[in-house]
Design a protein around this motif. Sequence first.
Motif, PDB file in Angstrom:
ATOM      1  N   TRP A 115      24.349  73.702  37.754  1.00 36.86           N
ATOM      2  CA  TRP A 115      24.680  74.008  39.145  1.00 36.86           C
ATOM      3  C   TRP A 115      26.147  74.359  39.304  1.00 36.86           C
ATOM      4  N   ARG A 116      27.037  73.614  38.640  1.00 34.53           N
ATOM      5  CA  ARG A 116      28.466  73.865  38.759  1.00 34.53           C
ATOM      6  C   ARG A 116      29.122  73.725  37.392  1.00 34.53           C
ATOM      7  N   GLU A 117      29.937  74.697  37.035  1.00 36.06           N
ATOM      8  CA  GLU A 117      30.635  74.649  35.758  1.00 36.06           C
ATOM      9  C   GLU A 117      31.893  73.786  35.865  1.00 36.06           C
ATOM     10  N   ARG A 118      32.555  73.569  34.736  1.00 34.05           N
ATOM     11  CA  ARG A 118      33.749  72.724  34.679  1.00 34.05           C
ATOM     12  C   ARG A 118      34.758  73.111  35.759  1.00 34.05           C
ATOM     13  N   GLN A 119      35.341  72.078  36.421  1.00 33.05           N
ATOM     14  CA  GLN A 119      36.231  72.296  37.550  1.00 33.05           C
ATOM     15  C   GLN A 119      37.574  71.593  37.328  1.00 33.05           C
ATOM     16  N   PHE A 120      38.679  72.311  37.568  1.00 36.36           N
ATOM     17  CA  PHE A 120      40.025  71.748  37.514  1.00 36.36           C
ATOM     18  C   PHE A 120      40.573  71.673  38.941  1.00 36.36           C
ATOM     19  N   ASN A 121      41.157  70.525  39.300  1.00 36.92           N
ATOM     20  CA  ASN A 121      41.728  70.350  40.634  1.00 36.92           C
ATOM     21  C   ASN A 121      43.104  69.709  40.547  1.00 36.92           C
ATOM     22  N   ILE A 122      43.991  70.118  41.425  1.00 34.70           N
ATOM     23  CA  ILE A 122      45.254  69.428  41.631  1.00 34.70           C
ATOM     24  C   ILE A 122      45.404  69.189  43.123  1.00 34.70           C
ATOM     25  N   SER A 123      45.723  67.949  43.490  1.00 34.95           N
ATOM     26  CA  SER A 123      45.775  67.597  44.908  1.00 34.95           C
ATOM     27  C   SER A 123      47.051  66.822  45.206  1.00 34.95           C
ATOM     28  N   PHE A 124      47.469  66.929  46.447  1.00 39.89           N
ATOM     29  CA  PHE A 124      48.642  66.209  46.924  1.00 39.89           C
ATOM     30  C   PHE A 124      48.299  65.559  48.253  1.00 39.89           C
ATOM     31  N   ILE A 125      48.549  64.260  48.348  1.00 38.78           N
ATOM     32  CA  ILE A 125      48.302  63.542  49.586  1.00 38.78           C
ATOM     33  C   ILE A 125      49.616  62.947  50.078  1.00 38.78           C
ATOM     34  N   TYR A 126      49.852  63.088  51.372  1.00 40.43           N
ATOM     35  CA  TYR A 126      51.042  62.505  51.991  1.00 40.43           C
ATOM     36  C   TYR A 126      50.612  61.576  53.107  1.00 40.43           C
ATOM     37  N   ARG A 127      51.179  60.365  53.112  1.00 39.13           N
ATOM     38  CA  ARG A 127      50.831  59.347  54.090  1.00 39.13           C
ATOM     39  C   ARG A 127      52.041  59.047  54.974  1.00 39.13           C
ATOM     40  N   PHE A 128      51.809  58.901  56.252  1.00 32.44           N
ATOM     41  CA  PHE A 128      52.877  58.473  57.146  1.00 32.44           C
ATOM     42  C   PHE A 128      52.447  57.209  57.885  1.00 32.44           C
ATOM     43  N   ASN A 129      53.311  56.221  57.843  1.00 30.28           N
ATOM     44  CA  ASN A 129      53.031  54.904  58.437  1.00 30.28           C
ATOM     45  C   ASN A 129      51.712  54.329  57.936  1.00 30.28           C
ATOM     46  N   GLN A 130      51.370  54.674  56.708  1.00 35.89           N
ATOM     47  CA  GLN A 130      50.099  54.229  56.149  1.00 35.89           C
ATOM     48  C   GLN A 130      50.329  53.916  54.681  1.00 35.89           C
ATOM     49  N   PRO A 131      50.597  52.646  54.342  1.00 32.10           N
ATOM     50  CA  PRO A 131      50.904  52.307  52.958  1.00 32.10           C
ATOM     51  C   PRO A 131      49.725  52.608  52.045  1.00 32.10           C
ATOM     52  N   LYS A 132      50.051  52.930  50.804  1.00 33.61           N
ATOM     53  CA  LYS A 132      49.002  53.260  49.836  1.00 33.61           C
ATOM     54  C   LYS A 132      48.065  52.071  49.631  1.00 33.61           C
ATOM     55  N   GLU A 133      48.647  50.861  49.519  1.00 34.83           N
ATOM     56  CA  GLU A 133      47.865  49.659  49.320  1.00 34.83           C
ATOM     57  C   GLU A 133      48.399  48.579  50.233  1.00 34.83           C
ATOM     58  N   ARG A 134      47.571  47.612  50.522  1.00 35.60           N
ATOM     59  CA  ARG A 134      47.959  46.524  51.387  1.00 35.60           C
ATOM     60  C   ARG A 134      47.687  45.224  50.666  1.00 35.60           C
ATOM     61  N   ASN A 135      48.549  44.249  50.940  1.00 33.05           N
ATOM     62  CA  ASN A 135      48.350  42.952  50.302  1.00 33.05           C
ATOM     63  C   ASN A 135      46.938  42.452  50.551  1.00 33.05           C
ATOM     64  N   GLY A 136      46.298  41.911  49.475  1.00 34.21           N
ATOM     65  CA  GLY A 136      44.935  41.420  49.618  1.00 34.21           C
ATOM     66  C   GLY A 136      44.832  40.411  50.732  1.00 34.21           C
ATOM     67  N   ARG A 137      43.761  40.485  51.485  1.00 34.18           N
ATOM     68  CA  ARG A 137      43.616  39.629  52.652  1.00 34.18           C
ATOM     69  C   ARG A 137      42.325  38.857  52.548  1.00 34.18           C
ATOM     70  N   GLY A 138      42.400  37.582  52.890  1.00 32.64           N
ATOM     71  CA  GLY A 138      41.202  36.760  52.976  1.00 32.64           C
ATOM     72  C   GLY A 138      40.458  36.719  51.668  1.00 32.64           C
ATOM     73  N   LYS A 139      39.146  36.749  51.756  1.00 31.06           N
ATOM     74  CA  LYS A 139      38.322  36.613  50.568  1.00 31.06           C
ATOM     75  C   LYS A 139      38.484  37.783  49.632  1.00 31.06           C
ATOM     76  N   GLY A 140      38.887  38.922  50.147  1.00 36.93           N
ATOM     77  CA  GLY A 140      39.067  40.066  49.273  1.00 36.93           C
ATOM     78  C   GLY A 140      40.175  39.864  48.277  1.00 36.93           C
ATOM     79  N   ASN A 141      41.074  38.898  48.498  1.00 40.49           N
ATOM     80  CA  ASN A 141      42.206  38.685  47.611  1.00 40.49           C
ATOM     81  C   ASN A 141      41.931  37.523  46.679  1.00 40.49           C
ATOM     82  N   ASN A 142      40.878  37.634  45.871  1.00 37.00           N
ATOM     83  CA  ASN A 142      40.629  36.557  44.937  1.00 37.00           C
ATOM     84  C   ASN A 142      40.821  37.044  43.526  1.00 37.00           C
TER      85      ASN A 142
END
Length: 834
Positions: free
Chosen positions: A795-822
């Motif tokens: 259906w689709r042949e080999r694909q190459f991609n390059i991407s750039f994401i920019y975040r504003f007032n939105q940290p890439k990761e957040r300190n684990g919270r509650g049960k998710g931080n085990n």
Amino acid sequence: MKFKLFALCAIITGFFAAEAQTPNAKKVRLTGKVIDAETNDPLEYATIVLQSVKNPNNVTGGITDGEGNFNVEANAGVYNIRVEFISYKTYELKEQNLTQNKDMGVVKLALDVAQLDAVEVVSERTTVEVRLDKKIYNVGKDLTTSGGTVSDALNNVPSVTVDIDGAISLRGNENVRILINGKPSAMAGFGSTEALRQLPADAIEKVEVITSPSARYDAEGTAGILNIVLKKEKTLGINGSANLTVGYPNSSQITTNFNYRTDKFNLFNTLGYFYREPPGNGFYDNRYHNNSKFDRIIENRDISRRDKGFNLNIGMEYFLNEQSSITGSFFSRLSDEQDVTDNKTERYINSLVDSRTNRTEDQNEDDKNYQVSLNYINKFNDEGHQLTADLQYSYDNEDVLSKILERQTFPNNTLIASENIYELETQKDYLIQADYVLPMGDAQFEAGYRGDFEKEKTEYQLDTLDQGSNRYITNNDLSNIFDYTENVNAVYTQYGNKTGKFSYLLGLRLENTKLIGKVKTLDGSPIEEIPGVDVDANFDKNYLGLFPTVNLIYELNEYENISIGYNRRINRPRGWFINPFPSRSSRTNVFQGNPDLNPAYANAFDIGYLKRWEKLTFNSSVYYQRETNAFEYIQEETGETTSDGIEIIRSMPINLSTNQRYGFEGSLMYNPSKKVRLNGSFNYFHFNSDGEHNGVDYGASSSSWFARFSSKVTLPAKIDWQTNAFYRGPRENSQTKSDGMFSLDLAFSKDILKENGTITFNVSDLLNTRKRQSYTESYDDNGDLRFTSDNQFQWRERQFNISFIYRFNQPKERNGRGKGNNRNGGDEDMDFQG
């Protein structure tokens, strides 16, 4: 680590302060629970500080446990009380006179946006969360799908496979129900997964794999349910991101997310545009027996595509008060697709080339989807007592024009056929749903109603060029209008409880299904008989069914449990399965629906085992399913031939067999360090099918398996390197055997611009091996071989991609919270909610 040292220091300070006080002073106890104000998750290691008003140097306190509870003892007196947790706003009560024990109840802490950028990340989000009725996989960190589609992301989820035609399977079974945010949606398409190849993977927050659905979910889908949960930022203030992707073969995509949240409302928006030209190819070697005109036909297909589209999702949640809110949203997807298939064919008689033809099919599809949703939620208290109500309207319009031109190129150059196929499909869907949840201590009761109402109209017209008059003439034997109505009304109730280490969830769902189909000619005249088959053209069917569910979990210890699940499911024939008028993709292959199809029913059992160590998580299950009245496609000769003598083959779904499927699946997640994350999963299943049609035995027995491996390593200079490998073993059904298939994806990622930006390079199908290779045999009612087909499709042949994401007032990761931080990388939340 910094936060734990801070909490330890607070305890030590409080201890010495308490020791310095008068030994005979009256003691009081302060209790309560600390939770995240937005998610209601408990906050472990939150600090409770009691500072004496009379002597500010006199400080005591404590921290919350894994459930967010605290129990602090202090001398009677007047205190300033603070509840603190890193990256959250401090909750403070001034000059509290503590003369007796005090219960502060539930304390809700809200995120402090101003501090988020300074937070040190101490753990990543969980990889898997285990609930009573589902497993939840967070896919936001998958580098290999950056710039990809929802289908790409699903193909990296354990238990799920997406074949090269876009068909989605769960544990090897394609009868899986796709939901968006818990509801059927125009985003996913109604009964079709094609739209998932257009929506960006960046929009996904998590995927819920529900192999033993509770009674809250509709009973559709004998394999189970995949629920795709989209991102909706919950951080206060203005924040967002923009993601730009370019690739080869020619591909580009831009996706933006914007969120503005205040204490009174939350405005969210996702906007995307894509343009892709993914090439594909196919090869078919068909051999015919029993006095056919041709004994061999070879087809070589080159497929070029041009897909472009636009999607918009905008909405606002308005908080009526602290307990209730209303959310309204609008979704639109507009796409323009052009697929050109060039099919070069050679026909043989006695191993000699008799003729060569070239067939070009130019298909243009204009697709418009709109959806309006309204949700109301009322949380009566913080214990989970709530009422939710949903209204949803969806509209889908697909306008397809296919131009087919077929010429003979050997032994002479002549026009064989020229056809125009017009297909217009409109679909309107209405959803009404209400769910009520009543906690009763450790127990929980639920009840609800759901109504799905669908109206679909399909117009199909085939015009063929009459070479004598050089005019296109409508083929009235194939052209038709099909009106289809499907109404499903359901009520359910379920009860869950937890007693010691044992949790259970019992449910019962009652569903009534009404299917109505009517066929007309293009001028509106009713049609009573279909040429070539003995079926009723019009139907009106009504089904009533009970669907029980049982889900059990026993905790052997804090890090180990066993689960058992049972549920009954239904597979309803969709509109195109029961449209009695034939349509065709070529002059020699006809697809015809079957209005005599009845629903298939399945009973499924699942036994799971989960074990976690400090850096390793093992998750496994053994499952069994028995499906009755299962429908499958059969291929058979129609007894008709084309004008140049080629036999016409019909494909039709029928209630063919009783199927039994059993298997085993297991997954390992190993995180030896912060810089290395390894995941692997394996699924083996065996399939038995018993059934016959027109004297032909279609029984089959097959075993197959698939496995995937993923590694994510942080290289020097903080470059992330991710590798995903997938292998699907050989498989077969009653007529077709398919070879194994291997694919390998690779990605590299680097944060830039003070971690506000990320640049990613990935390769999909690095070795260009993601191809379907299969072999089909068809026999007549005397057991004689009629034809074989050896084919390969990509259906689709080999694909190459390059991407750039920019975040504003939105940290890439957040300190684990509650049960998710085990520390074990997983959340074993015995949540009764579906």
